[in-house]
Design an enzyme around this catalytic site. Structure first.
Site, PDB file in Angstrom:
ATOM      1  N   HIS B  62       0.812  -1.234   0.000  1.00 23.85           N
ATOM      2  CA  HIS B  62       0.000   0.000   0.000  1.00 23.85           C
ATOM      3  C   HIS B  62       0.839   1.275   0.000  1.00 23.85           C
ATOM      4  O   HIS B  62       1.535   1.567   0.961  1.00 23.85           O
ATOM      5  CB  HIS B  62      -0.904   0.017   1.245  1.00 23.85           C
ATOM      6  CG  HIS B  62      -1.597  -1.277   1.521  1.00 23.85           C
ATOM      7  ND1 HIS B  62      -2.615  -1.752   0.720  1.00 23.85           N
ATOM      8  CD2 HIS B  62      -1.404  -2.234   2.465  1.00 23.85           C
ATOM      9  CE1 HIS B  62      -3.044  -2.919   1.182  1.00 23.85           C
ATOM     10  NE2 HIS B  62      -2.315  -3.234   2.241  1.00 23.85           N
ATOM     11  N   SER B  85       1.510  -0.435  -5.341  1.00 25.08           N
ATOM     12  CA  SER B  85       0.600  -0.704  -4.238  1.00 25.08           C
ATOM     13  C   SER B  85       0.104  -2.139  -4.342  1.00 25.08           C
ATOM     14  O   SER B  85       0.186  -2.750  -5.407  1.00 25.08           O
ATOM     15  CB  SER B  85      -0.580   0.272  -4.293  1.00 25.08           C
ATOM     16  OG  SER B  85      -0.987   0.625  -3.000  1.00 25.08           O
ATOM     17  N   SER B  90      -5.702   1.523  -2.237  1.00 22.13           N
ATOM     18  CA  SER B  90      -4.974   1.878  -1.017  1.00 22.13           C
ATOM     19  C   SER B  90      -3.930   2.967  -1.190  1.00 22.13           C
ATOM     20  O   SER B  90      -3.389   3.464  -0.210  1.00 22.13           O
ATOM     21  CB  SER B  90      -4.324   0.624  -0.425  1.00 22.13           C
ATOM     22  OG  SER B  90      -3.301   0.157  -1.270  1.00 22.13           O
ATOM     23  N   ASP B 139       3.265  -7.642   0.274  1.00 19.12           N
ATOM     24  CA  ASP B 139       2.140  -7.548   1.192  1.00 19.12           C
ATOM     25  C   ASP B 139       0.955  -8.237   0.532  1.00 19.12           C
ATOM     26  O   ASP B 139       0.315  -7.679  -0.357  1.00 19.12           O
ATOM     27  CB  ASP B 139       1.825  -6.078   1.474  1.00 19.12           C
ATOM     28  CG  ASP B 139       0.704  -5.917   2.499  1.00 19.12           C
ATOM     29  OD1 ASP B 139      -0.093  -6.859   2.690  1.00 19.12           O
ATOM     30  OD2 ASP B 139       0.629  -4.851   3.130  1.00 19.12           O
ATOM     31  N   GLU B 205       4.496  -9.192   4.481  1.00 13.44           N
ATOM     32  CA  GLU B 205       3.884  -8.333   5.494  1.00 13.44           C
ATOM     33  C   GLU B 205       2.683  -8.948   6.193  1.00 13.44           C
ATOM     34  O   GLU B 205       2.464  -8.708   7.368  1.00 13.44           O
ATOM     35  CB  GLU B 205       3.434  -7.045   4.784  1.00 13.44           C
ATOM     36  CG  GLU B 205       2.687  -6.033   5.627  1.00 13.44           C
ATOM     37  CD  GLU B 205       3.580  -5.258   6.561  1.00 13.44           C
ATOM     38  OE1 GLU B 205       4.815  -5.402   6.486  1.00 13.44           O
ATOM     39  OE2 GLU B 205       3.049  -4.524   7.414  1.00 13.44           O
ATOM     40  N   ASN B 230       4.882 -10.915   9.208  1.00  6.29           N
ATOM     41  CA  ASN B 230       3.566 -10.857   9.853  1.00  6.29           C
ATOM     42  C   ASN B 230       3.601 -11.460  11.244  1.00  6.29           C
ATOM     43  O   ASN B 230       2.963 -10.948  12.167  1.00  6.29           O
ATOM     44  CB  ASN B 230       2.534 -11.614   9.024  1.00  6.29           C
ATOM     45  CG  ASN B 230       1.157 -11.546   9.642  1.00  6.29           C
ATOM     46  OD1 ASN B 230       0.526 -10.493   9.693  1.00  6.29           O
ATOM     47  ND2 ASN B 230       0.700 -12.685  10.182  1.00  6.29           N
ATOM     48  N   LYS B 235       4.488  -7.194  14.933  1.00  4.74           N
ATOM     49  CA  LYS B 235       3.650  -6.945  13.761  1.00  4.74           C
ATOM     50  C   LYS B 235       2.223  -7.445  14.041  1.00  4.74           C
ATOM     51  O   LYS B 235       1.314  -6.669  14.253  1.00  4.74           O
ATOM     52  CB  LYS B 235       4.247  -7.605  12.500  1.00  4.74           C
ATOM     53  CG  LYS B 235       3.743  -6.981  11.194  1.00  4.74           C
ATOM     54  CD  LYS B 235       2.377  -7.507  10.822  1.00  4.74           C
ATOM     55  CE  LYS B 235       1.763  -6.850   9.621  1.00  4.74           C
ATOM     56  NZ  LYS B 235       0.464  -7.415   9.300  1.00  4.74           N
ATOM     57  N   ASP B 239       0.010  -4.229  14.667  1.00  6.97           N
ATOM     58  CA  ASP B 239      -0.581  -3.701  13.439  1.00  6.97           C
ATOM     59  C   ASP B 239      -1.975  -4.313  13.227  1.00  6.97           C
ATOM     60  O   ASP B 239      -2.986  -3.589  13.107  1.00  6.97           O
ATOM     61  CB  ASP B 239       0.401  -4.070  12.320  1.00  6.97           C
ATOM     62  CG  ASP B 239       0.007  -3.655  10.933  1.00  6.97           C
ATOM     63  OD1 ASP B 239      -1.147  -3.304  10.702  1.00  6.97           O
ATOM     64  OD2 ASP B 239       0.890  -3.711  10.056  1.00  6.97           O
ATOM     65  N   ASN B 240      -2.037  -5.631  13.214  1.00  9.14           N
ATOM     66  CA  ASN B 240      -3.304  -6.304  12.942  1.00  9.14           C
ATOM     67  C   ASN B 240      -4.366  -5.951  13.983  1.00  9.14           C
ATOM     68  O   ASN B 240      -5.530  -5.743  13.657  1.00  9.14           O
ATOM     69  CB  ASN B 240      -3.115  -7.831  12.911  1.00  9.14           C
ATOM     70  CG  ASN B 240      -2.040  -8.271  11.921  1.00  9.14           C
ATOM     71  OD1 ASN B 240      -1.231  -7.450  11.476  1.00  9.14           O
ATOM     72  ND2 ASN B 240      -2.016  -9.542  11.571  1.00  9.14           N
ATOM     73  N   CYS B 244      -6.102  -2.066  13.321  1.00  2.00           N
ATOM     74  CA  CYS B 244      -7.512  -2.182  12.911  1.00  2.00           C
ATOM     75  C   CYS B 244      -8.447  -1.556  13.927  1.00  2.00           C
ATOM     76  O   CYS B 244      -9.495  -1.023  13.564  1.00  2.00           O
ATOM     77  CB  CYS B 244      -7.883  -3.640  12.688  1.00  2.00           C
ATOM     78  SG  CYS B 244      -7.059  -4.342  11.254  1.00  2.00           S
ATOM     79  N   HIS B 350      -7.393  -9.053   3.766  1.00  2.00           N
ATOM     80  CA  HIS B 350      -6.524  -8.621   2.679  1.00  2.00           C
ATOM     81  C   HIS B 350      -7.208  -8.644   1.314  1.00  2.00           C
ATOM     82  O   HIS B 350      -7.079  -7.707   0.536  1.00  2.00           O
ATOM     83  CB  HIS B 350      -5.252  -9.466   2.630  1.00  2.00           C
ATOM     84  CG  HIS B 350      -4.279  -8.920   1.629  1.00  2.00           C
ATOM     85  ND1 HIS B 350      -3.466  -7.843   1.910  1.00  2.00           N
ATOM     86  CD2 HIS B 350      -4.020  -9.251   0.341  1.00  2.00           C
ATOM     87  CE1 HIS B 350      -2.740  -7.547   0.852  1.00  2.00           C
ATOM     88  NE2 HIS B 350      -3.046  -8.382  -0.115  1.00  2.00           N
ATOM     89  N   HIS B 404      -3.749   2.208   8.547  1.00  2.00           N
ATOM     90  CA  HIS B 404      -3.301   2.245   9.931  1.00  2.00           C
ATOM     91  C   HIS B 404      -2.440   3.457  10.191  1.00  2.00           C
ATOM     92  O   HIS B 404      -1.741   3.931   9.302  1.00  2.00           O
ATOM     93  CB  HIS B 404      -2.518   0.969  10.244  1.00  2.00           C
ATOM     94  CG  HIS B 404      -3.365  -0.257  10.220  1.00  2.00           C
ATOM     95  ND1 HIS B 404      -2.885  -1.512  10.427  1.00  2.00           N
ATOM     96  CD2 HIS B 404      -4.688  -0.409  10.007  1.00  2.00           C
ATOM     97  CE1 HIS B 404      -3.858  -2.384  10.340  1.00  2.00           C
ATOM     98  NE2 HIS B 404      -4.963  -1.744  10.084  1.00  2.00           N
ATOM     99  N   SER B 412       5.565  -2.411  12.360  1.00  2.00           N
ATOM    100  CA  SER B 412       5.570  -3.376  11.259  1.00  2.00           C
ATOM    101  C   SER B 412       6.746  -3.128  10.335  1.00  2.00           C
ATOM    102  O   SER B 412       7.473  -4.057   9.955  1.00  2.00           O
ATOM    103  CB  SER B 412       4.280  -3.238  10.447  1.00  2.00           C
ATOM    104  OG  SER B 412       3.176  -3.470  11.262  1.00  2.00           O
ATOM    105  N   GLN B 416      10.142  -4.996   8.777  1.00  2.00           N
ATOM    106  CA  GLN B 416      10.452  -5.144   7.352  1.00  2.00           C
ATOM    107  C   GLN B 416      11.912  -4.757   7.080  1.00  2.00           C
ATOM    108  O   GLN B 416      12.640  -5.464   6.378  1.00  2.00           O
ATOM    109  CB  GLN B 416       9.517  -4.256   6.508  1.00  2.00           C
ATOM    110  CG  GLN B 416       8.129  -4.847   6.279  1.00  2.00           C
ATOM    111  CD  GLN B 416       8.132  -6.006   5.273  1.00  2.00           C
ATOM    112  OE1 GLN B 416       9.187  -6.508   4.851  1.00  2.00           O
ATOM    113  NE2 GLN B 416       6.939  -6.472   4.926  1.00  2.00           N
TER     114      GLN B 416
END
Lengths: 485, 485, 485, 485
Positions: B62, B85, B90, B139, B205, B230, B235, B239-240, B244, B350, B404, B412, B416
């Site tokens: 993204h 992306s 996104s 990703d 990701e 991930n 992460k 992030d998840n 969210c 996703h 996010h 995250s 990476q």
């Protein structure tokens, strides 16, 4: 020590506080059964085949109402059981009485001395001349420890004739362990060795005991297979988390009646137990500050809006302190001296060495005022200001309240039953080496599934097509091993 | 297709919506840098030694402001970068413009067609005649997929002369992939094979991409090493979950301005993403119902006071539906027909196949009214009642809002950067096989540690004695590998 | 000033940003209608009898989509309506366009200057030579203020020939008001007096406007009856609280995309608005600190686990500052200088004087960088460190997002409709003096009742016996006047 | 009845359960004092001037540790005090013992019969031949009721010679009241009349008692001035709300040890008490359903994400039922029959008629199994399924736990002290008529202010300019009378 084993009319041994509480215990056991669908379902599923026929099980695990339902599940499946508590304050005397009267040999009462505690542990392991138990249900690892230390001493004694020297340690409790073993050596220098030989394995309940097991595995000293029940998802992510979320405020309220709302609470450690404690305190309206060594757990605390500081930063401002670390020397007497008057200090980790009770007890001029059992005010001479220590630094939820509620213990104990069944079934197959195992995920999922109906939940079913798409069997397991939930 | 690559004055290729938004993008990138301490700290620590000197990195992720900070961290460490992306909606066009102008070759805009999307992916992989990228940041795995499918086709073509047949699938998007590969085969039948040969590895990701990688590993078809970013704790558990929790309500509000309080919301799936969504909705005052296939996750939902039912049970009563499963065919057109007027249907998983968009689009007589981009009302002819679908079934937090927030993406993306550094550093050592790896725990802990200062946190330090007691190094890692956080 | 009134083909006046957005506005109005059951039910109940037949209503209230549904409810009941916004940033241009095209005379656009703002207010009050409106819907009291100041000036002018002197005040906005009145006096020295004479009454929406009304009542200067809509329970305990709980994070996210979790947020004021803001921030994972003057509200904050400190205590540690006080001079430029880099400063109280914008704008060497409209970074020369100010210190939820969601505004606006109906019905009965009234409780309960069905709620009915036992009518009202909810 | 008043060595009367618990009570009183800054501050401020010198105060209010601190505040200010509990289960016997030994005449024990209860109430009112108390502290209004009924009977007796006929009512408790009065008439036909004449006034603690007072005021039958302490903000919005949020789960846990997480809980009534209960249950992880008659309160519940249904809708699915309505006949035996096995039924409203205990007790074939005191399982013969009723339908937080915690009771009781001081100070001025009054807002704010320091809060001070701007005095009060907090 003048402790005497008593016997029921049927000849089963026991030592409990008050046998007249057995009826009360039975009533509460019956209530608990309704809240423990996992265990009751084990009785239905496995009872008819009596898989534990011939198995001797020793348990060292808080002798509560919930444990009573566990014990009677084991006996319903055919086992013979002897039991002790794994904490001097955690026994519920009515539960102990009901079990002692009806189902198993129990050696446990609320408020044991350390001497009495280890006497009870010995009794639970004592199955007569042909060795000890076939299986152990352990919580914190004290039964396992006693056998390991016993075997070590017997081997040393055999080799060198030397017996353990209690004065070689300044840990008061370990002195007692060594004394027991030393005294036993004289009458029977092979007791623990025979136990070890008979033993099929142990299933361990809690983080602390598991840590010990992995240390022994790493050192190559583990004497029999072990199943790590703690790290079943349906144990550590439920009992540790949601159990403590329930029982921490319960313990605080029963011990002190203190209003939690508006207070500043410090939670030392933000593992599963700490997460449960912090959530409970925050929800009750406290402002919660977390102390952590692990940056990941610290960041989790921050994401929940909790402040992360060191104990030193906040020791003189907070009202409630809870240790949940599984480590030692968390709150020292020097911290306690700096606290506000009537600050509450308590521990919900397995062992009592998180709080420096020895430092407190030996502090010059300190005065102990027992408000009620398991609630003491300790007054420092310099300030005439006091702090309130719960359960003498031991597990406050079991010392001051009744521990975790039945429903969540049903998850944990269903894992225990499954682990015991697995060890017993595989006793001759060599499947389990002298190592530490966790239960396979499909059993973990089964434990969860057994608890959904009671709460009115309905699961969605995968179609074949969907199952293929995410590469799992329709009936599970649904997650890779590294999945964290 | 008339898509033309453009060039900056310095000769770098790009294709973005509107280069005049570069200044605005730059301003927001500067704000984001302050919120992304992990990435900025990587610049400080690794920038001077230019570890990526000579490395070509392709990213398919993204193209947002946060990704811009990631890209400029990679370039600050010496890499050359091409980017697309991984979702048609996104891209933030001002972020794409700023990066295209200042730092890397970007091929991305908000609202690509699927044709354009794959054209962009091709461009990002196209580094000239001597093969493709050295490293991929992926990703969802589309860049990885294209190479794998390309290599497969080239091998088949070499052996049999057969080219892929787009009509062999009825997945519209996969038809495009096959067309691209087929058309490429004519001009260069070794393009993807050369890419594969040059490639050092990929860092992936997200859950969906990781699932694909493990499937390829299991099948033995994985062509290069992969690091599963991930499943770094910093992460997936941040992030998840927390990402969210932030971006789901953000997307709902920007798309529909609907009041969440008082509404009935259904969250399909209670993994990390579902947990974040459910928490956000509950906190905003919705009554949340969860659907789950996994009994463990279902029991977690229940412990948080959420109801667990099937979609069928609640489809006609709920106001908001969110899919988070990573599976397909979750909300079908037959469900949508039964929903209340103006029920909101959206996906934060996703891929867009969680919601049956094809079924909806081809429903006889259905009418689509576009309220505004990424917010459509679909009216069924039978009832004249409509539902509101966000982002055409694609990631609604990126389609309808800005994804996010920077801080959590810094966690995250620091993973990476570390993963890319690790792959590059070990490119010749053979440390990484054609398998899927997770980062070691000490790096995970490091990522967390880099984010504490910004939030004012202070960590507690273990004493030597305490570290020994729990058998960990003073400086970590602090937890066993199976620990779940 | 070159502002020109435009006219629709039907001859209705308007001045909006972009008439081509009317279709988009209409689509969003239609969505909002589904979320505004109270207003739609007024149309059903009262529409047929056209109770507002012949009534001219002027509104000065944020020209949003929700207000559009209010306006079209008033017109559906027979009223003729002219409207302006009560904040320079709060207009939604598509809503204004749709209403201007279809329903009422609108003078409003997002981003008015203060000159333009008061020009719009004048236009909304201008109904032609035979006086002004019959009824006013006011929000913050600016329409009411203009009439009161106009009448005062006309009386003074009549007595002494003196005209208002704008230079007599250093409040820039009040200078504009006086200028308008002064200039008007020349052409028509009885304009506001005629307005006053025609006016049946005003219904006031918000705390700030209500405060002004009670002050005028106390001084004996109130010129016409007023209904305090703000203090209907279904307004202040819903719109102010739950509306802000929704729209504060919405504004923060749209303006800055900042992650709220982990941040330290300061909420100045813990009234209904502050409570909503603090709840939203806490739930999103911020650590919230409240400042308060009122010990009762402060104690409420403490009971929710929030820290209560002064702004000075925390000014240099917090990340987000929100003013909600209804008072002035809350965050001064001296505070802002001490803040962390990129601290966010915003106001959700009615007026923009909570934040010292004048002090900031005139600070020597300060630099303003506009990130995007309504999001500015102000950089101080000494530190080169910046703060981010939202909506130029005005209502950030309306300036940076779309204000409160439809459902909660339906509660507020149903009160407005009922208040307007009541004033109009009693216009000749003398029921309402030149005083401030609140709606009777049974109407307040009715407003609530109209909103239950949409959320699937079912009320319990009292039996006669139960009603007698608690001494209330079966059909309500159910609570004594002093009940606080 | 063989109840005998006992006497301390100093000659003070009492009747308590066990005088040997006085030391334990004293220790807990000392802990409570630290948590009750409002009361302790009254001692400091008013103690030296002994304002209650010569005043006789009778209290009818739960004889708990917190009440002990209230009583000793009254005596510290010079009063002479006699006390009884206002609920048969609410006395804490150690508190009663400590007060009886050290401070005041107490007639109260946990587990009184209704006969005993009213005997205690009579004793508390009996100050010897020259009339009763000067002041009453009442909770629920039973002391006030007895005097009013007594006076009514004495007047009737004087006029007609008729005595009350207990058989004229089928309310078992009211029969006892009438019997007491009837029997008293024989020996002293002017007892209550003399009491009334001496009485300066009553301060009433709770919603239910206040409702009775307003009914008497409306009927013109109120015999003396009354201060409504319940509706001080610092009482009803704290004690009722935050007190119940604390003590409801406390009572549930102590009585049943049931896990709240995952359960479905029904809260009947969503006033302040219901709000506190619902919040506690939701936070503990239950799914909460509210029943309401008032649409405004219902809409508040919905905004918090709670479902609003009727009891009939959910009676067979819920696990926990709590009544909080202040009304009668909320959960009837017909409801109870339909409940799940071991559903928990309890009441936290003032009176025990919310739950149809009479219907349950007289249900044909029903079986009562007492698990432990205040926890009974009632088994229906048709289903052999049982429900668990707490505290026999009376206030479960006081019957099964220890009531509200000290801190929040300090708010309530500081209002009581202030109300009593006010009544006594104005006893001869005629300021208070035979009506119901609430305390002025500045005193309410003072109560709050006294509780801030303990929680580490710092208030912001208004500048003169700010105070003028919002038209309040710098030192408060800060809000208009209708403000709802």
């Amino acid at each position: 020590m003048a402790l005497l084993v008593e016997k029921t009319t049927s000849g089963r041994e026991y030592k409990v506080k008050d046998m007249s509480q057995a009826d009360f215990g039975r009533l509460e056991i019956e209530l608990a059964e309704v809240e423990m669908p996992g265990l009751m379902s084990c009785r239905t599923e496995f009872g008819p085949s009596q898989p534990f026929k011939g198995a001797r099980i020793t348990g060292s695990l808080h002798m509560t109402i919930q444990t009573a339902v566990l014990i009677e599940t084991l006996t319903a499946l055919g086992a013979e059981v002897r039991w002790c508590s794994c904490n001097i304050f955690s026994t519920q005397d009515h539960a102990a009485a009901a079990i002692a009267r009806d189902s198993a040999a129990v050696f446990a009462w609320k408020g044991e001395t350390l001497q009495e505690y280890w006497w009870c542990t010995e009794r639970a392991l004592e199955w007569g001349p042909d060795g000890g138990p076939d299986l152990i249900v352990d919580d914190g690892g004290d039964a396992t420890l006693l056998i390991h230390e016993g075997v070590k001493a017997e081997e040393e004694f055999k080799k060198t004739g030397k017996v353990p020297d209690p004065s070689s340690t300044d840990n008061a409790e370990f002195q007692i362990v060594l004394t027991i073993i030393r005294d036993g050596l004289k009458s029977d220098p092979k007791k623990y060795t025979r136990m070890k030989e008979r033993l099929v394995g142990v299933s361990e309940e809690t983080t602390t005991g598991v840590k010990r097991l992995y240390q022994m595995q790493a050192n190559g000293t583990l004497l029999f297979p072990a199943i790590n029940v703690n790290d079943s998802v349906t144990k550590s992510k439920f009992d540790n988390l949601y159990g403590c979320r329930h029982s921490l405020p319960d313990g605080l309220m029963r011990a002190t009646d203190v209003m939690i709302a508006g207070k500043v609470a410090v939670v030392c450690g933000y593992g599963d137990v700490g997460k449960g404690c912090a959530a409970a305190l925050k929800q009750a309206g406290a402002r919660v500050i977390v102390t952590e060594i692990d940056p990941i757990c610290a960041l989790q605390a921050l994401m929940e809006g909790l402040q992360v500081l060191t104990l030193e930063d906040v020791v003189s401002e907070a009202d409630i302190f809870v240790t949940t670390t599984g480590n030692k020397d968390i709150i020292m007497v020097d911290h306690m001296k700096k606290m506000k008057n009537n600050a509450i200090v308590c521990n919900i980790g397995h062992f009592d060495n998180e709080i420096d009770m020895q430092g407190l007890e030996t502090y010059p001029g300190v005065k102990r005022v027992t408000i009620k059992p398991q609630t003491d005010r300790w007054v420092f001479p310099e300030t005439n200001s006091g702090i309130i220590v719960l359960a003498e630094g031991r597990l406050m939820n079991l010392g001051c309240a009744t521990g975790h509620p039945s429903f969540v213990m049903s998850c944990s104990f269903t894992n225990q039953v499954i682990a015991q069944l697995e060890l017993w079934k595989e006793k001759s197959t060599g499947k389990y080496k002298k190592e530490v195992y966790v239960l396979p995920k499909h059993l973990d999922e089964k434990v969860a599934a057994l608890h959904l109906g009671k709460l009115g939940a309905k699961l969605t079913k995968l179609s074949k097509d969907q199952a293929d798409y995410i590469s799992v069997p329709i009936e599970g397991p649904y997650k890779p091993p590294h999945y964290r939930y």
